[in-house]
Write an enzyme that holds these catalytic residues in place. Sequence first.
Site: not given
Ligand code: ACO
Length: 327
Positions: A113, A254, A284
């Site tokens: 990224c 980004h 993204n």
């Molecule tokens: N739809 C519904 N529920 C979902 C989904 C989905 N698409 N994905 C995960 N869940 C559920 C999980 O299973 C979990 O359920 P549980 O509580 O029963 O176990 C619940 O939602 C919470 O999941 P978390 O992973 O704790 O959710 P979080 O608030 O951390 O959000 C996310 C997840 C959006 C991926 C966040 O962590 C994030 O944005 N992280 C950064 C990732 C990123 O941007 N990566 C890209 C590359 S790096 C960069 O570009 C910066």
Amino acid sequence: MMKSVFIGCGAYLPQRKVSNDELAAKVDTSDDWIVARTGISSRHIAADGEMTSDLAHAAAVTALSSAGMAASELDLIVLATATPDQTFPATATKVQARLGVPGIPAFDVQAVCSGFIYALAVADNFIKAAQARNVLVIGAETFSRILDWEDRTTCVLFGDGAGAVVLRAEDEVAGTGRRSDSRGIMSTHLHADGRHHDMLYVDGGPSSTGTAGVIQMRGKEVFRHAVSNLAAVVTEALEANDLAPGDINWLVPHQANQRIIDHTARKLKMPREKVVLTVAEHGNTSAASVPLALNAAVSDGRIKQGDVILMEAMGGGFTWGSVLARW
Ligand code: ACO
């Protein structure tokens, strides 16, 4: 000393737009969940047979046209991607062939990224070292090809696309210093910390599995690192240029997640109106996200000649960095 001046930009998005509701029909997710956690509403997905080089070439053609420059005037092509058409050759060489400019150097940069930020820094250094005058810098990705479409924790986050800029070497006006009014790149800062390579990676590759693999991510930890690394890198850019947050006209971040962007904007005390946002429509797009956002704000007239813009990104590796420039 030579300075790298932006003289054009362009972009390309695949025709097919996929909404959150469309994804919710295939995996256990919902529009509400995706919008609340990420800010993403839709993303573009490449057609069958449409490759990263196709997206990159289309973006390059529009960037050259906006620069009013013929491809024959280029003397370097740097392309950022983590999703090359093939393991080798570099996708940059395929774009070069289609542009019809054999002989000039063309290579890929892989920083996921942060790839476009890394590629801009490389191009800027070629220009400063007087080894290139007119440089095409592209960020292009087809992340749809490395997604597990049954994994709701990753497949909702990413999209495909490409963006490009043309840089031209211009003489820095002597004695103007860092706060000068002259256009061009003022600073680049790059970082990496490979200790965290297993927080965000693709579980394939030519020397491991021999397959392309799919994205694996520890989302919460990635989020935490992104927030702290991006806050640090924007502070670093401001301090290096002796600028205050109020000196920045536009933050071009980004586009990974609205919440990460909001955090960085708060750190800079920048109101949302001064942050270029495309995450809702693009998702993204990895190395393509910053040039796609840049092109959106230049095309609609928000970013004007003379504006100070701060671009930043963080990605797998981890890698992160910034480019501060006067447009
Ligand atoms: N739809 C519904 N529920 C979902 C989904 C989905 N698409 N994905 C995960 N869940 C559920 C999980 O299973 C979990 O359920 P549980 O509580 O029963 O176990 C619940 O939602 C919470 O999941 P978390 O992973 O704790 O959710 P979080 O608030 O951390 O959000 C996310 C997840 C959006 C991926 C966040 O962590 C994030 O944005 N992280 C950064 C990732 C990123 O941007 N990566 C890209 C590359 S790096 C960069 O570009 C910066």
